[in-house]
Scaffold this motif. Sequence first.
Motif, PDB file in Angstrom:
ATOM      1  N   ILE A 134       9.765   6.858 -11.865  1.00 51.65           N
ATOM      2  CA  ILE A 134      10.962   7.709 -12.744  1.00 51.65           C
ATOM      3  C   ILE A 134       9.804   7.389 -14.421  1.00 51.65           C
ATOM      4  O   ILE A 134       9.731   6.867 -14.951  1.00 51.65           O
ATOM      5  N   LEU A 135       8.783   8.877 -14.704  1.00 59.14           N
ATOM      6  CA  LEU A 135       8.470   8.831 -16.202  1.00 59.14           C
ATOM      7  C   LEU A 135       9.490   9.230 -16.770  1.00 59.14           C
ATOM      8  O   LEU A 135       9.419  10.776 -17.169  1.00 59.14           O
ATOM      9  N   GLN A 158       1.047  -1.591   0.188  1.00 61.53           N
ATOM     10  CA  GLN A 158       0.224   0.234   0.244  1.00 61.53           C
ATOM     11  C   GLN A 158       1.054   1.086   0.119  1.00 61.53           C
ATOM     12  O   GLN A 158       1.417   1.484   0.624  1.00 61.53           O
ATOM     13  N   LEU A 159       0.790   2.027  -1.304  1.00 60.71           N
ATOM     14  CA  LEU A 159       1.679   3.360  -1.806  1.00 60.71           C
ATOM     15  C   LEU A 159       0.490   4.367  -0.692  1.00 60.71           C
ATOM     16  O   LEU A 159      -0.268   5.250  -0.744  1.00 60.71           O
ATOM     17  N   THR A 160       1.359   4.911   0.770  1.00 61.36           N
ATOM     18  CA  THR A 160       1.121   6.275   1.072  1.00 61.36           C
ATOM     19  C   THR A 160       2.011   7.527   1.075  1.00 61.36           C
ATOM     20  O   THR A 160       1.708   8.791   1.177  1.00 61.36           O
ATOM     21  N   ARG A 161       2.569   7.481   0.134  1.00 61.02           N
ATOM     22  CA  ARG A 161       3.942   9.093  -0.505  1.00 61.02           C
ATOM     23  C   ARG A 161       4.634   7.802  -1.010  1.00 61.02           C
ATOM     24  O   ARG A 161       5.670   7.403  -0.932  1.00 61.02           O
ATOM     25  N   ILE A 162       4.950   8.575  -2.638  1.00 62.50           N
ATOM     26  CA  ILE A 162       5.560   8.579  -3.733  1.00 62.50           C
ATOM     27  C   ILE A 162       6.181   9.559  -4.001  1.00 62.50           C
ATOM     28  O   ILE A 162       5.251  10.706  -3.687  1.00 62.50           O
ATOM     29  N   ALA A 163       7.208   9.419  -4.699  1.00 65.40           N
ATOM     30  CA  ALA A 163       8.023  10.779  -5.637  1.00 65.40           C
ATOM     31  C   ALA A 163       7.980  10.544  -6.739  1.00 65.40           C
ATOM     32  O   ALA A 163       8.252   9.591  -7.149  1.00 65.40           O
ATOM     33  N   VAL A 164       7.523  11.403  -7.779  1.00 65.24           N
ATOM     34  CA  VAL A 164       7.313  11.406  -9.274  1.00 65.24           C
ATOM     35  C   VAL A 164       7.917  11.960  -9.989  1.00 65.24           C
ATOM     36  O   VAL A 164       7.556  13.537  -9.773  1.00 65.24           O
ATOM     37  N   LYS A 165       8.894  11.298 -10.849  1.00 65.95           N
ATOM     38  CA  LYS A 165       9.553  12.543 -11.529  1.00 65.95           C
ATOM     39  C   LYS A 165      10.040  12.697 -13.114  1.00 65.95           C
ATOM     40  O   LYS A 165       9.110  11.287 -13.993  1.00 65.95           O
ATOM     41  N   ILE A 166       9.089  13.701 -13.555  1.00 64.76           N
ATOM     42  CA  ILE A 166       8.681  13.672 -14.815  1.00 64.76           C
ATOM     43  C   ILE A 166       9.982  14.913 -15.023  1.00 64.76           C
ATOM     44  O   ILE A 166      10.313  15.447 -15.237  1.00 64.76           O
ATOM     45  N   GLY A 167      10.548  13.667 -16.869  1.00 65.79           N
ATOM     46  CA  GLY A 167      11.102  13.725 -17.621  1.00 65.79           C
ATOM     47  C   GLY A 167      11.011  14.902 -18.323  1.00 65.79           C
ATOM     48  O   GLY A 167       9.882  15.117 -18.891  1.00 65.79           O
ATOM     49  N   SER A 168      12.085  15.214 -19.303  1.00 64.72           N
ATOM     50  CA  SER A 168      12.006  16.106 -20.270  1.00 64.72           C
ATOM     51  C   SER A 168      11.949  15.961 -21.282  1.00 64.72           C
ATOM     52  O   SER A 168      10.627  16.708 -22.231  1.00 64.72           O
ATOM     53  N   ASN A 169      12.207  14.399 -21.249  1.00 61.88           N
ATOM     54  CA  ASN A 169      11.311  13.659 -22.474  1.00 61.88           C
ATOM     55  C   ASN A 169       9.746  13.643 -22.168  1.00 61.88           C
ATOM     56  O   ASN A 169       9.180  13.706 -23.569  1.00 61.88           O
ATOM     57  N   VAL A 170       9.198  13.732 -20.978  1.00 61.87           N
ATOM     58  CA  VAL A 170       8.419  13.138 -21.554  1.00 61.87           C
ATOM     59  C   VAL A 170       7.935  14.976 -21.285  1.00 61.87           C
ATOM     60  O   VAL A 170       6.770  15.016 -22.144  1.00 61.87           O
ATOM     61  N   VAL A 175       2.161  13.133  -2.523  1.00 65.95           N
ATOM     62  CA  VAL A 175       2.543  12.447  -3.799  1.00 65.95           C
ATOM     63  C   VAL A 175       3.755  14.295  -3.847  1.00 65.95           C
ATOM     64  O   VAL A 175       2.773  15.484  -3.512  1.00 65.95           O
ATOM     65  N   ILE A 176       5.146  13.827  -3.948  1.00 65.82           N
ATOM     66  CA  ILE A 176       6.473  15.142  -4.040  1.00 65.82           C
ATOM     67  C   ILE A 176       6.119  14.901  -6.080  1.00 65.82           C
ATOM     68  O   ILE A 176       6.918  13.484  -6.304  1.00 65.82           O
ATOM     69  N   LEU A 177       6.262  15.455  -6.357  1.00 64.12           N
ATOM     70  CA  LEU A 177       6.531  16.012  -7.444  1.00 64.12           C
ATOM     71  C   LEU A 177       8.247  16.691  -7.869  1.00 64.12           C
ATOM     72  O   LEU A 177       8.403  17.260  -7.946  1.00 64.12           O
ATOM     73  N   VAL A 178       8.908  15.538  -8.934  1.00 64.13           N
ATOM     74  CA  VAL A 178       9.958  16.441  -8.950  1.00 64.13           C
ATOM     75  C   VAL A 178      10.210  16.281 -10.688  1.00 64.13           C
ATOM     76  O   VAL A 178       9.956  15.451 -11.617  1.00 64.13           O
ATOM     77  N   SER A 179      10.030  17.865 -11.205  1.00 68.90           N
ATOM     78  CA  SER A 179       9.599  18.454 -12.283  1.00 68.90           C
ATOM     79  C   SER A 179      11.199  18.571 -13.071  1.00 68.90           C
ATOM     80  O   SER A 179      11.286  19.834 -12.789  1.00 68.90           O
ATOM     81  N   SER A 180      11.220  18.399 -14.508  1.00 69.79           N
ATOM     82  CA  SER A 180      11.596  19.487 -15.182  1.00 69.79           C
ATOM     83  C   SER A 180      11.043  19.718 -16.338  1.00 69.79           C
ATOM     84  O   SER A 180       9.875  20.424 -15.460  1.00 69.79           O
ATOM     85  N   GLY A 181      11.472  20.955 -16.697  1.00 65.60           N
ATOM     86  CA  GLY A 181      10.607  21.658 -17.773  1.00 65.60           C
ATOM     87  C   GLY A 181      11.250  22.744 -18.007  1.00 65.60           C
ATOM     88  O   GLY A 181      10.186  23.864 -19.016  1.00 65.60           O
ATOM     89  N   ALA A 217       8.731   4.050 -16.177  1.00 66.67           N
ATOM     90  CA  ALA A 217       7.641   3.772 -17.439  1.00 66.67           C
ATOM     91  C   ALA A 217       7.511   4.692 -18.139  1.00 66.67           C
ATOM     92  O   ALA A 217       8.210   6.015 -17.864  1.00 66.67           O
ATOM     93  N   ASN A 218       6.503   4.820 -18.467  1.00 64.68           N
ATOM     94  CA  ASN A 218       6.442   5.519 -20.017  1.00 64.68           C
ATOM     95  C   ASN A 218       5.436   6.788 -19.680  1.00 64.68           C
ATOM     96  O   ASN A 218       4.131   7.103 -19.054  1.00 64.68           O
ATOM     97  N   GLY A 219       6.137   8.139 -19.433  1.00 64.19           N
ATOM     98  CA  GLY A 219       5.001   9.282 -19.225  1.00 64.19           C
ATOM     99  C   GLY A 219       4.081   9.611 -20.384  1.00 64.19           C
ATOM    100  O   GLY A 219       3.230  10.475 -19.999  1.00 64.19           O
ATOM    101  N   LYS A 220       4.940   9.414 -21.055  1.00 66.08           N
ATOM    102  CA  LYS A 220       3.770   9.774 -22.502  1.00 66.08           C
ATOM    103  C   LYS A 220       2.235   8.775 -22.726  1.00 66.08           C
ATOM    104  O   LYS A 220       1.491   9.351 -23.227  1.00 66.08           O
ATOM    105  N   ARG A 221       2.352   7.763 -22.306  1.00 64.85           N
ATOM    106  CA  ARG A 221       1.303   6.884 -21.875  1.00 64.85           C
ATOM    107  C   ARG A 221      -0.149   7.349 -21.293  1.00 64.85           C
ATOM    108  O   ARG A 221       0.768   7.633 -19.437  1.00 64.85           O
ATOM    109  N   ASP A 222      -0.903   7.194 -21.698  1.00 67.90           N
ATOM    110  CA  ASP A 222      -2.066   7.682 -20.905  1.00 67.90           C
ATOM    111  C   ASP A 222      -2.593   7.372 -20.094  1.00 67.90           C
ATOM    112  O   ASP A 222      -2.692   5.724 -19.617  1.00 67.90           O
ATOM    113  N   HIS A 223      -2.976   7.926 -18.558  1.00 70.42           N
ATOM    114  CA  HIS A 223      -3.371   7.209 -17.383  1.00 70.42           C
ATOM    115  C   HIS A 223      -1.819   6.363 -16.806  1.00 70.42           C
ATOM    116  O   HIS A 223      -2.699   5.247 -16.058  1.00 70.42           O
ATOM    117  N   ILE A 224      -0.409   6.392 -16.820  1.00 65.28           N
ATOM    118  CA  ILE A 224      -0.234   5.794 -16.461  1.00 65.28           C
ATOM    119  C   ILE A 224       0.391   5.853 -15.259  1.00 65.28           C
ATOM    120  O   ILE A 224       0.519   4.822 -14.610  1.00 65.28           O
TER     121      ILE A 224
END
Length: 360
Positions: A168-169, A4-16, A46-52, A233-240
């Motif tokens: 890591i997306l 059961q996940l209660t806290r996650i970090a999501v990294k969104i890469g430049s190529n996404v 959720v903690i978002l680590v975002s490029s861009g 995983a692939n961040g360009k996939r819908d609902h990933i």
Amino acid sequence: MCQQLTRIAVKIGSNVLTRKDGTLDVTRMSALVDQVAELYKRGIEVILVSSGAVASGKSEIHPGKKLDSVSYRQLYSSVGQAKLINRYYELFREHHIPVGQVLTTKENFGSRRHYLNQRNCMLVMIENGVIPIVNENDTISVTELMFTDNDELSGLIAAMMDADALIILSNIDGIYDGSPADPQSRVIREIAPDTDISDYIQTGRSSFGRGGMLTKTNIARKVASEGIAVFIANGKRDHILPDLLDRPEETVFTRFTPSCEEVSSVKKWIAHSEGFAKGEIHLNEKATEIICSDRPASILPVGIMRIEGEFEKDDIVRIFNFKGEAVGVGKSSFDSSEARSMMGERGKKPVVHYDYLYIE
């Protein structure tokens, strides 16, 4: 999911987040915000680590002369970061979710005090329902003090915040057992700590990011060794993101199996501190054998055959085996002069205590 996940970090890469021309893909960004909002409303922190930031600045600024790589990043990121965080703010506001900006540099992880200051800031945000959006402060970072890319930063953040998982997306589905361009290649679904995947890793870098799959894999292994599940995983996939949590059997990704051993907060910090090391401790053969075994052990003066560099008490030092190979990092209990004066002696206090030692 197996946990059961209660806290996650999501990294969104430049190529996404970027289009082919290098500018920001607002449509994809909006879709990812919708997915993060869905998880947030389920009660997942959720903690978002975002490029861009650089991509955001490209469409706003057109330099009159050619810039060096550092000036290029500083200019575009200074303008782009403001635009990026404002875009996130507006998109999350549609879901009635507050967000906060956290800009950091590699130096902020170098001392335990700065590390804890960052951690406490983000804990306060999370406790008050605010999603932290983290990025490297490219406006003041220079090459030798920069993260390899945001994969490295996301690993540090996941460990620092005791996340249950790091996602890591990227723009590919995961780690392949061959070239991703080969139609015969398949995504490796699960990678255990002892799995050798060196033959499968592509060493090339992405079009817009600073790192590549080799960086992602090294970070993923280290974070997983600290008990945090890592997904690529692939961040360009819908609902990933919802699919990864709700329909893992039907969703394509690579998962790095987390270690079952408890890892202290201090050890997590030390594990990612190699870049801040001030000196080196070289062990003899017997000490190498003890330290690299499964038994908890500290580094005693009797096991040290050489010390290189100058460091103070509580500085981070790199640990080398008797063959001269790097095997870990630790926090020294003595300065370099004191440590040298005790080398080879028995019955002395540990130079690096087990509680402050991380062996790779």
